[in-house]
Design an enzyme around this catalytic site. Structure first.
Site, PDB file in Angstrom:
ATOM      1  N   ASP A 196       0.841  -1.201   0.000  1.00 61.24           N
ATOM      2  CA  ASP A 196       0.000   0.000   0.000  1.00 61.24           C
ATOM      3  C   ASP A 196       0.886   1.267   0.000  1.00 61.24           C
ATOM      4  OD1 ASP A 196      -2.785   1.264   0.655  1.00 61.24           O
ATOM      5  OD2 ASP A 196      -1.415   2.110   2.137  1.00 61.24           O
ATOM      6  N   LYS A 200       1.369   4.296  -3.011  1.00 60.97           N
ATOM      7  CA  LYS A 200       1.337   5.743  -2.768  1.00 60.97           C
ATOM      8  C   LYS A 200       2.640   6.400  -3.226  1.00 60.97           C
ATOM      9  CE  LYS A 200      -1.790   5.016   1.090  1.00 60.97           C
ATOM     10  NZ  LYS A 200      -1.875   4.715   2.520  1.00 60.97           N
TER      11      LYS A 200
END
Ligand SMILES: NC(=O)c1ccc[n+]([C@@H]2O[C@H](COP(=O)([O-])OP(=O)(O)OC[C@H]3O[C@@H](n4cnc5c(N)ncnc54)[C@H](OP(=O)(O)O)[C@@H]3O)[C@@H](O)[C@H]2O)c1
Length: 420
Positions: A196, A200
Site C-alpha cells: 500500500d 502511494k
C-alpha cells in the site's frame, strides 16, 4: 462581486468506509449546493444507512446519467474500478478516485485517456488520506527541484509498530488490535507487506519528480516479520521502527525509490508520527524542509479529501503533471551503502547470509539478528529470497550511533565488526 449559486450532482460508486464518509461531508454542507445523485453498490442484501431507493446495483446507471456532473469512484474492487475510470475518461467525464492500487499500476494509461478525451481524473484521497500531498507537490512544488520526499504512508502498519514499541507484544496481537479498531483490513497483507505504501510512493513520484514507475520495479519490504528483539534493539538505540517510503534525487539525475522499515532516531520529524497517523517530509532545493502530518485513512478524513477533489474539479482544477513535461528522470533503487538490520529465525537467516555473502558488522550470539552493509540494489536483487525466508529487514540511518550496537545486541557477547 455577485456570488453565483449552483447545483451540482455527484454520482457515487461505492458506499463503504470512504463512500459513506463522502456522503456525510456532502450532507453536512448541503447549503453549498451539492447533492449526491445515484449511489451504486454491489450487495443487494446488505443493510444500509439510507433507504433502498437511494441505491442502484448497475454501475451504468451512474456512468450514463447525464444529470451527473462528477463521478466519485470509491469501490474496493480494483479490476472493476479500473473499468469505471476507463469508461468515464473515455466519455470525457470528470471522475475522482481513492484507489491507490489502480492509479499506481495504470497511471500512464490514465494520463493518456485524459489527454485524448479531455476528461479529468483527481485522486488526492489515494495518498495519505486527509493530507493534501498531491496538490502540494503538483501545484506548489511543480517547478522546484526536490531533494527528497519521505514519509510514513500507511496508517495500519504505523499503528502496529507504535503498539509494538509501547507494549512489546507480538506482531499478531498488535495486528488484531488494529483490526478491532478498524485501522487494518480483514486481509491486512497490502498494508503490512508494504504494498500500500509502495502504491502511494509511485503516485507521488509522478507529481514530485515527473517519474512514471510501475510498483513492480520498486524495492519494498514490509513489517510482517518484525519481532520484539528488533523493537528492543531500536529502542536501545533511541529509535523507533517506522515503515518509510522515500523518493530521493541522486547525484546522477535519477530518482531512488524505496519502501523500507527504518530505525528513526529521536528528533527526526517522523519519530513522533504515531499510531494511525501519516507524516510526510518534503525537502525542496530552495525551500528546505516542510512537514505534513495528519490522518492517513478513515471514513471522514478520506471522505474530506475526496470532497476537496470534487469541489476543485468542478472549479476547473486538473493535474498538469508539470515535471512530466520537463523531466527525464529514471528510477533506481540506489547504490549508496546502507547499514541494514536483518532479523529472523537463526537457521533461515544463515541460509540467506550464505547466498548474500555480505560484509557483516555485528551478529547476536543466538544468530537471529545481524547488522551488515548492503546497497539498495543488492537488497532489491535478493528481495524474493529475504521475503521467502521470513526475514525482517530494516535500514539504520548513518546518524544512529552504531558504536553501542555490540553492547545492545547482546550485553555480554556480541561479535564485533570484522571478526566474522
Ligand atoms: N478506508 C480508508 O480509510 C481508505 C483510505 C484511502 C483510500 N481508500 C480506498 O478507497 C476505496 C474504497 O475503500 P473503502 O474502505 O471505502 O472500502 P469498503 O468499505 O470495503 O467499501 C467498498 C464499497 O465498494 C462497493 N463495491 C465493491 N465492488 C463493487 C462493484 N463491483 N460495483 C459496485 N460497488 C462495489 C461495496 O459495495 P457493498 O456495500 O454492496 O459491499 C462497498 O460499498 C479503495 O480503493 C481503498 O483503497 C480507503
Amino acid at each position: 462581486m455577485k456570488i453565483q449559486k449552483f447545483k451540482k450532482r455527484i454520482g457515487l460508486i461505492g458506499f463503504g468506509c470512504v463512500g459513506q464518509g463522502l456522503y456525510d461531508v456532502v450532507d453536512a454542507n448541503r447549503h453549498l449546493g451539492w447533492e449526491i445523485g445515484s449511489i451504486c453498490v454491489k450487495d443487494k442484501d446488505k443493510s444500509r444507512s439510507l433507504p433502498a431507493s437511494a441505491f442502484t446495483y448497475d454501475v451504468q446507471e451512474v456512468l450514463q446519467d447525464q444529470s451527473i456532473d462528477i463521478i466519485a469512484e470509491l469501490i474496493s474492487d480494483p479490476k472493476e474500478a479500473l473499468g469505471i475510470l476507463r469508461q468515464a475518461l473515455q466519455q470525457g467525464k470528470t471522475v475522482v478516485s481513492a484507489n491507490k492500487k489502480v492509479v499506481a499500476e495504470n497511471l500512464p494509461e490514465l494520463i493518456q485517456l485524459q489527454q485524448r478525451h479531455g476528461g479529468v481524473l483527481l485522486y488526492e484521497a489515494s495518498v495519505c488520506g486527509s493530507i493534501p500531498v498531491l496538490r502540494t507537490l503538483e501545484a506548489y512544488y511543480g517547478s522546484e527541484p526536490l531533494v527528497e520526499v519521505r514519509g510514513i504512508l500507511n496508517g495500519s502498519s504505523n499503528y502496529i509498530l507504535s503498539k509494538l514499541h509501547a507494549e512489546r507484544g507480538s506482531f499478531q496481537s498488535a495486528l488484531a488490535q488494529a483490526q478491532e479498531l478498524g485501522f487494518a483490513e480483514a486481509d491486512p497483507s497490502l498494508d503490512v507487506e508494504g504494498t500500500d505504501a509502495l502504491h502511494k510512493l509511485c503516485i507521488m513520484a509522478a507529481h514530485a519528480y515527473g517519474l512514471l514507475v510501475h510498483p513492480d520495479e520498486v524495492l519494498h519490504f514490509g513489517i510482517q516479520h518484525v519481532a520484539t528483539e528488533a523493537v528492543e534493539l531500536a529502542t536501545a538505540l533511541n529509535c523507533r521502527i517506522k515503515l518509510v517510503g522515500s523518493l530521493k534525487a541522486t547525484a546522477t539525475g535519477q530518482v531512488a525509490l524505496q519502501v523500507l522499515p527504518t530505525l528513526i532516531p529521536e528528533g527526526d520529524a517522523l519519530y513522533d508520527v504515531e499510531a494511525e497517523f501519516n507524516g510526510l517530509e518534503i525537502e525542496g532545493q530552495f525551500a528546505g524542509k516542510q512537514f505534513l502530518k495528519g490522518r492517513g485513512a478513515g471514513s471522514h478524513p478520506t471522505g474530506s479529501a475526496v470532497w476537496a477533489d470534487v469541489a476543485a474539479a468542478v472549479r476547473g482544477y486538473r493535474y498538469t503533471y508539470p515535471k512530466l513535461c520537463t523531466s527525464q528522470a529514471t528510477a533506481t533503487s540506489g547504490d549508496e551503502q546502507l547499514t541494514i538490520l536483518l532479523q529472523g529465525e537463526a537457521k533461515r537467516l544463515a541460509q540467506v547470509l550464505e547466498q548474500l555473502q555480505p560484509a557483516i558488522q555485528h551478529q547476536t550470539p543466538d544468530q537471529s539478528q545481524v547488522i551488515l552493509s548492503l546497497t539498495p540494489q543488492e537488497l532489491r536483487l535478493h528481495q524474493g529470497l529475504l521475503k521467502q525466508h521470513g526475514i525482517f529487514v530494516a535500514a539504520i540511518p548513518a546518524r544512529v550511533a552504531l558504536d553501542i550496537v555490540p553492547e545492545v545486541l547482546d550485553r555480554a557477547e556480541a561479535i564485533p565488526i570484522g571478526s566474522l
